[in-house]
Each structure stands twice: as structure tokens, then as C-alpha cells.
Design a protein around this motif. Structure first.
Motif, PDB file in Angstrom:
ATOM      1  N   GLU A   1      68.425  52.324  42.062  1.00 15.60           N
ATOM      2  CA  GLU A   1      66.858  52.193  41.158  1.00 15.60           C
ATOM      3  C   GLU A   1      65.963  52.622  42.675  1.00 15.60           C
ATOM      4  N   ALA A   2      66.193  51.197  42.955  1.00 18.11           N
ATOM      5  CA  ALA A   2      65.272  50.773  44.542  1.00 18.11           C
ATOM      6  C   ALA A   2      65.861  51.930  45.949  1.00 18.11           C
ATOM      7  N   GLY A   3      67.066  52.481  45.643  1.00 12.52           N
ATOM      8  CA  GLY A   3      67.706  53.305  46.502  1.00 12.52           C
ATOM      9  C   GLY A   3      66.930  55.049  46.216  1.00 12.52           C
ATOM     10  N   VAL A   4      67.215  55.093  44.831  1.00 12.42           N
ATOM     11  CA  VAL A   4      66.625  56.590  44.728  1.00 12.42           C
ATOM     12  C   VAL A   4      65.194  56.753  44.990  1.00 12.42           C
ATOM     13  N   LYS A   5      64.069  55.702  44.797  1.00 14.55           N
ATOM     14  CA  LYS A   5      63.146  55.281  44.959  1.00 14.55           C
ATOM     15  C   LYS A   5      63.022  55.760  46.123  1.00 14.55           C
ATOM     16  N   ARG A   6      62.950  55.525  47.223  1.00 10.95           N
ATOM     17  CA  ARG A   6      63.826  55.949  48.472  1.00 10.95           C
ATOM     18  C   ARG A   6      63.816  57.253  48.620  1.00 10.95           C
ATOM     19  N   LEU A   7      64.670  57.825  47.931  1.00  9.48           N
ATOM     20  CA  LEU A   7      64.632  58.621  48.613  1.00  9.48           C
ATOM     21  C   LEU A   7      64.599  60.130  47.633  1.00  9.48           C
ATOM     22  N   ARG A   8      62.883  59.727  47.149  1.00 11.26           N
ATOM     23  CA  ARG A   8      62.728  60.724  45.767  1.00 11.26           C
ATOM     24  C   ARG A   8      61.627  60.702  46.930  1.00 11.26           C
ATOM     25  N   GLU A   9      60.915  60.293  47.346  1.00 13.70           N
ATOM     26  CA  GLU A   9      59.900  59.563  48.669  1.00 13.70           C
ATOM     27  C   GLU A   9      60.160  60.672  49.595  1.00 13.70           C
ATOM     28  N   ARG A  10      61.001  60.846  49.628  1.00 12.79           N
ATOM     29  CA  ARG A  10      61.554  61.263  51.169  1.00 12.79           C
ATOM     30  C   ARG A  10      61.551  62.115  51.379  1.00 12.79           C
ATOM     31  N   LEU A  11      62.955  62.724  50.471  1.00 16.03           N
ATOM     32  CA  LEU A  11      64.104  64.093  50.771  1.00 16.03           C
ATOM     33  C   LEU A  11      63.413  64.880  50.843  1.00 16.03           C
TER      34      LEU A  11
END
Ligand SMILES: NC(=O)c1ccc[n+]([C@@H]2O[C@H](COP(=O)([O-])OP(=O)(O)OC[C@H]3O[C@@H](n4cnc5c(N)ncnc54)[C@H](OP(=O)(O)O)[C@@H]3O)[C@@H](O)[C@H]2O)c1
Length: 266
Positions: free
Chosen positions: A236-246
């Protein structure tokens, strides 16, 4: 004999020869190849002993009814201009070129014309070839071409207006996804003691396994994310970062590709 002719023995031309012959959809006596350089023609003859090799594009056009133009977009119209004078008019021209429209092809050859967008993943019998037939293309010739490309992967019929976006996904897609796999592996290697080779091997295997999982289960990607990214967990910590920028990154990449698509071959 109704041979399949391939003009241009580069990346795509050689992949098609290998695919059509290895799959058995064509016999060695049903294919004629030519290319601009002697080296490429010799390489084809050495790889496939007994295959038909034409010395010139015009010779190939005289020998074949289905003619696949596997040259770069900027060379397509020149090759077509060269072969049209020796053609009868009942041939079927198949262009692999991004950015050269059916109308442009029909402007030089007002007969059966089809645009085909191949994908490098056909090398391993996977991925989707896009097929877009011109108005003059009859059912028999259309299904012959669809059958040929079905032997090296999936085939999807598309309207010409859908081609740019579909090309990004099926044909540029392997390049985009390879770049993502590399970035993911590099980032984990940079942040840990894992070697780049081992990180790349894990990232590649996981990507293939994830695609296989989604294909087999029919699960939506978002649902798979939900299964893996449990609340407060590592994913979840990684997906959250990806969802913000991708989303922004992908919007930019798609816009750049569509802009370039419009300029190819012009
Ligand atoms: N690569 C991909 O993933 C991909 C995906 C979708 C579509 N396509 C399309 O497929 C087409 C071919 O791409 P490619 O990657 O295979 O290009 P490539 O590797 O550069 O091959 C093009 C070949 O065309 C030959 N050629 C050039 N001018 C010629 C002429 N006047 N007469 C005969 N042969 C000629 C060259 O011959 P010599 O080697 O003998 O000089 C070369 O081998 C392009 O239109 C491209 O848009 C490619």
C-alpha cells in the motif's frame, strides 16, 4: 502460385518470415523475400534454405499477389511507386508502417490495401497484431492476412481512427513495459543489497506472472491491487506513491507518443 511477398528483411520482415515458417502457416515455397541490401537477402537465404529470394522489389511484385511492405514509413511510398507499374491490380498490399494512412496507400494503389501493426512480442508467439482493412479489400484476402498473423499471436481488427491509441498499447507497449520493469528493478537494487541482475529477473518474472494472473482470472487490475495492498502494509505504501505521480507521467508519455505518431513518415 499465390505467394506471400515480404519487402524489407529488417526487424519486422525477419520476424514475420521466422514466425510464418516456424508456425507452419506457410511452406518454404510460399514465401518470397527481398530487401534493399545484398547482405539482408543473403542473410534470409542462409536462415531459410529454399526460400524464394527476389533480386528487386519489382521482381517480387511480379511473383506475389499478397505483398507485405516491411520497410520504414518514410520508404513505403517510394517502394509502392516502384512496384505499382508491374502489378496487375488484383494484388493485396499490406503495409506495416505507422503513420501511413489507407487513403495515402490507396492514392497510389487503388486496389486491396490493409494496414497491419505488428508487435515485437510475436517473436515469442504472444501479443496482438492490429489489422485495419481498406474498403476495397475482399473477405477472402482479408481472412488470409488475418490467418497469417494469427499464427504468430492474437489479431484484433480495428478502425483506422483507433490505430494510434491501439498502436501505443500493442506495438509500443512492449517498449514501455520493458522500461517500467527496468526502473522497478533498478530502484530496488539501488535501495538494497540485491544485485541488478537478480532484481531484473524477479521484476520480469513478476510482471509475466501478474499478466498471466489477470488474464486467467479476469480480475480487474484495481481488484488485484486491493488484494495485495492491505491497509497499512508494504504494498500500500508503494501503490500510494505510484497513484500520486503515475497518472501525470502516463498522460505526458501518451501525449508525446500521439504527437510523434502524427509526424511519423511525414
Ligand atoms: N519494430 C517494431 O516494433 C515495429 C512495430 C510496429 C510496426 N513497425 C513498422 O514495421 C516497418 C519495418 O520496421 P523495422 O523495425 O523492421 O525496420 P528496419 O529494421 O529498419 O527494416 C527495414 C528494412 O527495409 C529494408 N529497405 C529499406 N528500403 C528499402 C527499399 N527501397 N527496398 C527494399 N527494402 C528496403 C531495409 O533493407 P536492408 O537491410 O536490406 O538495407 C531494412 O532491412 C516500419 O514501417 C515500422 O513502422 C515496426
Amino acid at each position: 502460385m499465390d505467394c506471400i511477398g515480404i519487402i524489407g528483411y529488417g526487424h519486422m520482415g525477419s520476424m514475420l518470415v521466422d514466425g510464418f515458417l516456424s508456425s507452419g502457416v506457410l511452406g518454404i515455397d510460399e514465401v518470397v523475400v527481398t530487401s534493399r541490401s545484398r547482405e539482408s537477402r543473403d542473410a534470409c537465404a542462409a536462415a531459410w534454405p529454399g526460400i524464394g529470394i527476389a533480386g528487386t522489389n519489382s521482381e517480387l511484385a511480379r511473383r506475389c499477389r499478397t505483398i507485405i511492405l516491411a520497410v520504414r514509413p518514410q520508404e513505403v511510398m517510394e517502394v509502392l511507386r516502384e512496384i505499382v507499374p508491374v502489378m496487375d491490380g488484383d494484388e493485396h498490399i499490406v503495409s506495416l508502417a505507422a503513420g501511413i494512412s489507407l487513403a495515402e496507400l490507396e492514392g497510389l494503389f487503388p486496389g486491396q490495401v490493409t494496414r497491419v501493426i505488428p508487435t515485437i512480442t510475436s517473436t515469442v508467439g504472444q501479443g496482438t497484431t492490429l489489422v485495419c482493412h481498406g474498403r476495397q479489400t475482399g473477405m477472402q484476402d482479408a481472412s488470409r492476412v488475418e490467418g497469417l498473423f494469427s499464427s504468430i499471436g492474437n489479431v484484433m481488427l480495428v478502425g483506422e481512427e483507433e490505430l494510434p491509441a491501439a498502436t501505443i498499447l500493442s506495438s509500443c507497449g512492449p517498449g514501455l513495459l520493458a522500461a517500467i520493469i527496468e526502473e522497478l528493478a533498478d530502484a530496488t537494487a539501488r535501495a538494497s543489497g540485491l544485485t541488478t541482475d537478480r532484481a531484473l529477473s524477479l521484476a520480469t518474472e513478476t510482471t509475466a506472472a501478474t499478466a498471466a494472473y489477470l488474464r486467467k482470472t479476469g480480475e480487474a487490475p484495481g481488484d488485484l491491487v486491493g488484494r495485495v495492498a492491505t491497509g497499512g502494509g508494504v504494498t500500500e505504501a508503494g501503490v500510494k506513491r505510484l497513484r500520486e505521480r503515475l497518472p501525470g507521467v502516463f498522460d505526458e508519455a501518451v501525449a508525446a507518443m500521439l504527437e510523434r505518431y502524427g509526424a511519423v513518415g511525414k
